[in-house]
Design a protein around this motif. Structure first.
Motif, PDB file in Angstrom:
ATOM      1  N   PHE A   1      -0.355  -1.900  12.894  1.00  0.00           N
ATOM      2  CA  PHE A   1       0.890  -1.710  12.142  1.00  0.00           C
ATOM      3  C   PHE A   1       1.274  -0.237  12.098  1.00  0.00           C
ATOM      4  CE2 PHE A   1      -2.734  -1.998   9.177  1.00  0.00           C
ATOM      5  CZ  PHE A   1      -2.694  -0.743   8.600  1.00  0.00           C
ATOM      6  N   ASP A   2       2.527   0.024  11.728  1.00  0.00           N
ATOM      7  CA  ASP A   2       2.965   1.399  11.474  1.00  0.00           C
ATOM      8  C   ASP A   2       2.829   1.683   9.992  1.00  0.00           C
ATOM      9  OD1 ASP A   2       3.679   1.889  14.089  1.00  0.00           O
ATOM     10  OD2 ASP A   2       5.664   0.960  13.808  1.00  0.00           O
ATOM     11  N   LEU A   3       2.553   2.932   9.683  1.00  0.00           N
ATOM     12  CA  LEU A   3       2.486   3.289   8.263  1.00  0.00           C
ATOM     13  C   LEU A   3       3.866   3.134   7.639  1.00  0.00           C
ATOM     14  CD1 LEU A   3       0.324   6.552   8.355  1.00  0.00           C
ATOM     15  CD2 LEU A   3      -0.407   4.221   7.799  1.00  0.00           C
ATOM     16  N   THR A   4       3.885   2.793   6.371  1.00  0.00           N
ATOM     17  CA  THR A   4       5.170   2.764   5.662  1.00  0.00           C
ATOM     18  C   THR A   4       5.578   4.199   5.339  1.00  0.00           C
ATOM     19  OG1 THR A   4       4.126   2.674   3.479  1.00  0.00           O
ATOM     20  CG2 THR A   4       4.604   0.564   4.545  1.00  0.00           C
TER      21      THR A   4
ATOM     22  N   GLN B   1       3.503   5.585   2.565  1.00  0.00           N
ATOM     23  CA  GLN B   1       2.153   6.010   2.980  1.00  0.00           C
ATOM     24  C   GLN B   1       2.217   7.380   3.646  1.00  0.00           C
ATOM     25  OE1 GLN B   1       1.377   2.402   5.237  1.00  0.00           O
ATOM     26  NE2 GLN B   1      -0.402   1.901   3.955  1.00  0.00           N
TER      27      GLN B   1
ATOM     28  N   ASP C   1       0.482  -0.255  -5.889  1.00  0.00           N
ATOM     29  CA  ASP C   1       0.230  -1.628  -6.311  1.00  0.00           C
ATOM     30  C   ASP C   1      -0.783  -2.277  -5.370  1.00  0.00           C
ATOM     31  OD1 ASP C   1       0.474  -3.858  -7.842  1.00  0.00           O
ATOM     32  OD2 ASP C   1       2.644  -4.034  -7.611  1.00  0.00           O
TER      33      ASP C   1
ATOM     34  N   GLY D   1      -2.325  -4.138  -2.557  1.00  0.00           N
ATOM     35  CA  GLY D   1      -1.767  -4.457  -1.246  1.00  0.00           C
ATOM     36  C   GLY D   1      -0.820  -3.421  -0.670  1.00  0.00           C
ATOM     37  N   SER D   2      -0.644  -2.303  -1.351  1.00  0.00           N
ATOM     38  CA  SER D   2       0.297  -1.294  -0.864  1.00  0.00           C
ATOM     39  C   SER D   2      -0.290  -0.474   0.282  1.00  0.00           C
ATOM     40  CB  SER D   2       0.740  -0.380  -2.002  1.00  0.00           C
ATOM     41  OG  SER D   2      -0.368   0.319  -2.524  1.00  0.00           O
ATOM     42  N   GLY D   3      -1.586  -0.639   0.553  1.00  0.00           N
ATOM     43  CA  GLY D   3      -2.186   0.042   1.691  1.00  0.00           C
ATOM     44  C   GLY D   3      -2.754   1.414   1.360  1.00  0.00           C
ATOM     45  N   LYS D   4      -3.545   1.473   0.312  1.00  0.00           N
ATOM     46  CA  LYS D   4      -4.154   2.742  -0.080  1.00  0.00           C
ATOM     47  C   LYS D   4      -5.318   3.118   0.833  1.00  0.00           C
ATOM     48  CE  LYS D   4      -4.750   1.279  -4.370  1.00  0.00           C
ATOM     49  NZ  LYS D   4      -3.940   0.046  -4.343  1.00  0.00           N
ATOM     50  N   THR D   5      -6.007   2.091   1.361  1.00  0.00           N
ATOM     51  CA  THR D   5      -7.237   2.371   2.101  1.00  0.00           C
ATOM     52  C   THR D   5      -6.978   3.218   3.349  1.00  0.00           C
ATOM     53  OG1 THR D   5      -7.776   0.125   1.437  1.00  0.00           O
ATOM     54  CG2 THR D   5      -9.387   1.271   2.774  1.00  0.00           C
ATOM     55  N   ILE D   6      -5.926   2.890   4.079  1.00  0.00           N
ATOM     56  CA  ILE D   6      -5.667   3.637   5.311  1.00  0.00           C
ATOM     57  C   ILE D   6      -5.262   5.083   4.975  1.00  0.00           C
ATOM     58  CG2 ILE D   6      -3.250   2.860   5.532  1.00  0.00           C
ATOM     59  CD1 ILE D   6      -5.670   3.394   8.451  1.00  0.00           C
TER      60      ILE D   6
ATOM     61  N   PRO E   1       3.930  -2.872   2.468  1.00  0.00           N
ATOM     62  CA  PRO E   1       4.140  -3.069   3.900  1.00  0.00           C
ATOM     63  C   PRO E   1       5.185  -4.166   4.119  1.00  0.00           C
ATOM     64  CG  PRO E   1       1.795  -2.948   3.435  1.00  0.00           C
ATOM     65  CD  PRO E   1       2.508  -2.946   2.119  1.00  0.00           C
ATOM     66  N   PRO E   2       5.952  -4.039   5.199  1.00  0.00           N
ATOM     67  CA  PRO E   2       7.045  -4.993   5.409  1.00  0.00           C
ATOM     68  C   PRO E   2       6.525  -6.416   5.555  1.00  0.00           C
ATOM     69  CG  PRO E   2       6.698  -3.609   7.359  1.00  0.00           C
ATOM     70  CD  PRO E   2       5.857  -3.048   6.271  1.00  0.00           C
TER      71      PRO E   2
ATOM     72  N   ARG F   1       5.906  -8.632   3.251  1.00  0.00           N
ATOM     73  CA  ARG F   1       5.231  -9.249   2.095  1.00  0.00           C
ATOM     74  C   ARG F   1       6.235 -10.070   1.319  1.00  0.00           C
ATOM     75  NH1 ARG F   1       0.625  -5.819   1.256  1.00  0.00           N
ATOM     76  NH2 ARG F   1      -0.247  -5.947   3.334  1.00  0.00           N
TER      77      ARG F   1
ATOM     78  N   ASP G   1      -9.574  -8.876   1.071  1.00  0.00           N
ATOM     79  CA  ASP G   1      -8.392  -8.936   1.906  1.00  0.00           C
ATOM     80  C   ASP G   1      -8.510 -10.056   2.939  1.00  0.00           C
ATOM     81  OD1 ASP G   1      -5.933  -8.122   2.851  1.00  0.00           O
ATOM     82  OD2 ASP G   1      -6.825  -6.757   4.307  1.00  0.00           O
TER      83      ASP G   1
END
Ligand code: ADP
Ligand code: MG
Length: 698
Positions: A275-278, A281, A305, A307-312, A458-459, A461, A563
Motif C-alpha cells: 500500500f501507499d502511505l496515507t 502518515q 485511531d 487501524g490508522s496505521g501507526k505501526t508502519i 487507510p482508504p 475502510r 490484525d
C-alpha cells in the motif's frame, strides 16, 4: 503582597495551635509546611446539612438530612446479616440499612421513635436506602436545628482526619487577612479580564461556603471561586510540565538524517509495501524527522485511531535511527501485541538485513542472558518486547530511539525509566496511542509532549455497523456467526467478565468455546485467553490469521493490535461490562478488510442507564474522538488516561470537564510568565505541586 502582613507561605505550620514537632513531621510528609499549605488543602466536596429534605423528594445519589419516624425494624439473615429500619416522614418511606449493629441499638430503634439522619441515598430492592447513616434520636417536641454553613469535606490523610483538618483550617483562616496574606501570583490583568474573585476571597469561600451557594458549588458549572483556583492550579501544572520539558531539552540526543524518505532502507521498505502511505502518515513521519534532527531528545505522542496505521510509522522512524547507527527499542503492554509487532518488524526488516531481537518477560535463563548480551554489545539494532524491557538489567549499547505503543497504559515514570538507558546520549521517544485523547485533556496531561495525530484511515475502510442485542437472543446471534463463517468470513467472540481473575476469565472463555464449538459444528472454533502460554497463543492466532479457524473465542486479551483483515464480525458478550474505550478498541479488530463489518453488542438485561448510554454511543458512532470525549464525560479524566492508579493528572480542584475552557487561557498565561521569566513561576508550582515535582528524574 502586602507590606504590613506576612506571607502565609513563610509562616510554618508549627505556628498553629496543636501542631508540635511530631505533627509537623507528619504534615511535611503530605507536603504541608506552611500555613498557606494548610489553606490550600481544599475540600473536595460539600455536604448540605443546612436543611431537612422530605423523603418523598429524595433521589439516589443525594446526600441529605431527613427527619423521620421509625415504622418498624427487622433483622434480615441473607448473604449478610443486616438490620433494616423502615422510616417515614409523611411524604414517603425509606430504609436505613445497618450491617454492624448491637442489640441495644436495635431495640432503641423502636416503632414511633423520631430520628434525624444524614446519609447518601441509594437504590434498594423496594425502597430507597441510607446505608449506615449518621443518626441521632430527637425528642418529639425538640425544635429543628441544622447546620448554618455547608459542611466542607476534606481529603483525609493518615494521622490527620476530618476534624483535625477542620481545626487547622479554622486557625489558618483566622490568620488570613489579620496578620497574614496569600501572595497573589496571577498576572493582574488576568483577574480583571475574567472577572475572577481575589485569592483570599476564593479560599475563604471554599472553606466556609454560605448555604445559598450550595447549588453553585456542587453544580457541574461550579462557582467563580472554584474557577479562580482551578485556573491557578492548571497554570501551576502547565508551568511545571513546561519546565520539565525544558529540562529534558537540556539533554543531548543523537541527530538523525532529516531526509527520511530518501534513506535507502526507507525507500526499499516503502517499495515493498502493498500500500501507499496515507497523507496523515507521511505528515507524522515528517514531524518525527523534524524532531530527530534537533540535538535534544524528541518526546512525541502519536495519536491515531485503531487501524490508522501507526505501526508502519514507527517502523520508518526506527529505520532512520538504525541508519544513523543507533539501536531502537519498541515496547508494548501485552505479550500478544509485542508478538504481533515482532512479526511485523521481522517481515519488514528481514529483506533489509536488519535483525530484530525479541525480549519478553517469559524469556528465561540462558536464552535471556544471550539476548541481553547481544543487546548490550549492540549486535541487535532493533529490539521488540514487553515491559521486561524496562527492567534495570537491560543495558543498551547505544539506544537512539524508544517507541512505546499504547502509552495510556504506561505511567510517566515508566516513560522516564527507559529514557535513562541511553549512555552518552538520551534517546528520542515516540509514544503511540490509539486512545484518542480529547485536545484539552492532551494539552493538560501531556503538556510535556509534542503531539501528532494520524487523522486519516487507510482508504477503503468501511464503517462498522453496530447493533445491540439482548442475550436472550443469543441463538440468533450464533446463527449469524454461522452464516458469516459459511460465506468465507471470520469472526471473533469476545468473553468479558467482571472478575479480575484471569483464571475465572479463562474458564468462562473455555465454556463459551465449548458451547460454540458444539453449536457451530463443523465450523472450526479456536480459543485464546490470558492463561495460555505465549507460543500456544501465537499458534492459535496464526491459525486464525491463516483462515484455518473460522471463529476465535477470546477474552479481552485481543484488545489491542490483532490484525486479521478477513475477520468482519465481532460479538462481544456482556458488552455492558466494558468501558467505552475498551469497546472501541475491541471493535477496531474488525472493519479492516474490503467487506462490510459488523459488531454485535450482546448485553445482559436489564441495562442500567450508564451502560445503555455507553452502548448507544457505540451504536451511533465509529469515531474514536467522539467516543473518547463521551468517555471523558462519563468516567472522568483519570480513567480515560488510565492513570487513576498512578496518580497522575490528579487535581485538587480543577476539573478537566468543567474547566476545559480554561486550558487555552492557561497556556497563554504560562507562555507570558515563562517569556518574562516571572518570579511567580516557582511560588505557583510550590503552592500547588510542591516537592512532588522532581526535575532530577528527568
Ligand atoms: P494501528 O494504528 O491500530 O496500530 P496498524 O499499524 O496495525 O494500525 O495498521 C492496521 C492495518 O492497516 C495493518 O494491516 C496495516 O498493514 C494496514 N495499513 C497501514 N497503513 C496503511 C495504508 N496507508 N494503506 C493501507 N493499509 C495500511
Ligand atoms: Mg497498533
Amino acid at each position: 503582597m502586602s507590606d504590613q502582613t506576612d506571607s502565609l507561605a513563610r509562616i510554618p505550620v508549627t505556628a498553629l495551635r496543636g501542631v508540635g514537632p511530631k505533627g509537623a513531621e507528619r504534615l511535611a510528609k503530605l507536603g504541608v509546611h506552611s500555613v498557606q499549605d494548610v489553606l490550600f488543602h481544599l475540600p473536595f466536596r460539600y455536604q448540605d446539612r443546612t436543611k431537612i429534605v422530605p423523603v418523598g423528594s429524595l433521589r439516589p445519589g443525594d446526600q441529605a438530612v431527613i427527619d423521620v419516624t421509625v415504622d418498624h425494624a427487622d433483622i434480615r439473615f441473607g448473604k449478610r446479616r443486616s438490620l433494616l429500619v423502615q422510616v417515614s416522614d409523611g411524604t414517603g418511606a425509606m430504609i436505613l440499612r445497618f450491617f454492624h449493629f448491637t442489640a441495644a441499638q436495635k431495640s432503641a430503634l423502636a416503632r414511633g421513635v423520631r430520628l434525624r439522619c444524614f446519609g447518601e441515598v441509594r437504590n434498594g430492592p423496594q425502597h430507597y436506602e441510607l446505608v449506615h447513616p449518621e443518626y441521632q434520636h430527637v425528642a418529639d417536641d425538640e425544635s429543628i436545628h441544622v447546620e448554618q454553613a455547608l459542611t466542607p469535606i476534606y481529603p483525609t490523610t493518615e494521622g490527620f482526619h476530618q476534624l483535625s483538618w477542620r481545626d487547622l483550617i479554622a486557625q489558618a483562616l483566622q490568620r488570613l487577612g489579620k496578620e497574614g496574606a496569600l501572595d497573589e501570583l496571577l498576572p493582574s490583568g488576568l483577574l480583571s479580564s475574567f472577572d475572577l474573585p481575589t485569592l483570599s476571597d476564593a479560599i475563604r469561600l471554599l472553606h466556609r461556603p454560605p448555604p445559598e451557594l450550595a447549588k453553585a458549588l456542587m453544580s457541574e458549572e461550579g462557582h467563580p471561586a472554584q474557577h479562580r483556583l482551578a485556573f491557578e492550579e492548571l497554570l501551576a501544572h502547565q508551568l511545571s510540565m513546561r519546565l520539565m520539558r525544558d529540562a529534558h531539552r537540556q539533554q543531548t540526543a543523537p541527530v538523525f538524517d532529516p531526509t527520511i524518505f530518501e534513506l535507502p532502507n526507507v525507500q526499499q521498505l516503502l517499495g515493498a509495501l502493498a500500500f501507499d502511505l496515507t497523507g496523515a502518515q507521511r505528515r507524522v513521519i515528517d514531524e518525527i524527522a523534524k524532531d530527530t534532527q534537533q540535538p535534544y531528545p524528541m518526546l512525541r505522542l502519536v495519536q491515531g485511531d485503531v487501524g490508522s496505521g501507526k505501526t508502519i510509522v514507527a517502523a520508518i522512524a526506527a529505520l532512520q535511527a538504525i541508519e544513523a547507527g543507533y539501536q531502537v527499542a519498541l515496547m508494548a503492554p501485552t505479550e500478544i501485541l509485542a508478538e504481533q509487532h515482532r512479526v511485523n518488524f521481522e517481515n519488514w526488516f528481514s529483506s533489509l538485513g536488519i535483525q530484530v531481537g525479541w525480549l519478553s518477560g517469559r524469556l528465561k535463563g540462558k536464552k535471556r542472558e544471550a539476548m541481553m548480551q547481544q543487546v548490550s554489545q549492540g549486535d541487535l539494532p532493533m529490539i521488540v518486547g514487553t515491559h521486561a524491557l524496562f527492567q534495570e538489567s537491560v543495558e543498551f549499547a547505544n539506544l537512539g530511539l524508544v517507541i512505546v505503543d499504547e502509552q495510556h497504559r504506561f505511567g510517566v515514570h515508566q516513560r522516564l525509566a527507559l529514557r535513562s538507558k541511553g549512555k552518552s546520549v538520551t534517546p528520542h521517544q515516540l509514544i503511540m496511542t490509539a486512545t484518542p485523547i480529547p485536545r484539552t485533556l492532551a494539552m493538560t496531561a501531556y503538556a510535556d509532549l509534542d503531539l501528532s495525530v494520524i487523522d486519516e484511515l487507510p482508504p477503503g475502510r468501511k464503517p462498522i455497523k453496530t447493533v445491540l442485542v439482548s442475550e436472550q437472543r443469543q441463538g440468533e446471534v450464533i446463527e449469524r456467526v454461522r452464516l458469516a463463517c459459511e460465506s468465507g468470513r471470520q469472526a471473533y467472540w469476545v468473553c468479558t467478565l467482571i472478575e479480575e481473575s484471569e483464571l475465572l476469565q479463562a474458564q468462562a472463555a473455555e465454556q463459551t468455546s465449548e458451547m460454540l464449538t458444539e453449536a457451530l459444528a463443523p465450523l472450526k472454533v479456536g480459543l485464546v485467553h490470558g492463561r495460555m502460554k505465549a507460543p500456544e497463543k501465537a499458534d492459535v492466532m496464526q491459525q486464525f490469521k491463516s483462515g484455518e479457524l473460522h471463529l476465535l473465542v477470546a477474552t479481552t486479551v485481543i484488545e489491542v493490535g490483532v490484525d486479521v483483515p478477513n475477520a468482519s464480525l465481532m460479538v462481544m458478550a456482556n458488552a455492558e461490562r466494558l468501558g467505552l474505550s475498551q469497546l472501541h478498541q475491541l471493535r477496531g479488530r474488525v472493519g479492516r478488510g474490503a467487506q462490510d463489518s459488523y459488531c454485535v453488542l450482546l448485553y445482559h438485561p436489564p441495562l442500567g442507564a450508564v451502560a445503555r448510554e455507553r452502548l448507544e454511543i457505540m451504536r451511533q458512532t465509529n469515531d474514536g474522538f467522539v467516543i473518547a470525549q463521551k468517555d471523558l464525560e462519563i468516567r472522568g479524566p483519570g480513567e480515560v488516561l488510565g492513570t487513576r492508579q498512578t496518580g497522575e493528572v490528579q487535581f485538587r480542584l480543577a476539573d478537566l470537564i468543567r474547566d476545559q475552557h480554561w486550558v487555552e487561557p492557561v497556556q497563554k498565561a504560562a507562555d507570558q510568565l515563562i517569556a518574562k521569566k516571572s518570579e511567580h513561576i516557582q511560588p505557583l508550582i510550590q503552592r500547588w505541586i510542591g516537592e512532588k515535582q522532581n526535575y532530577s528524574a528527568v
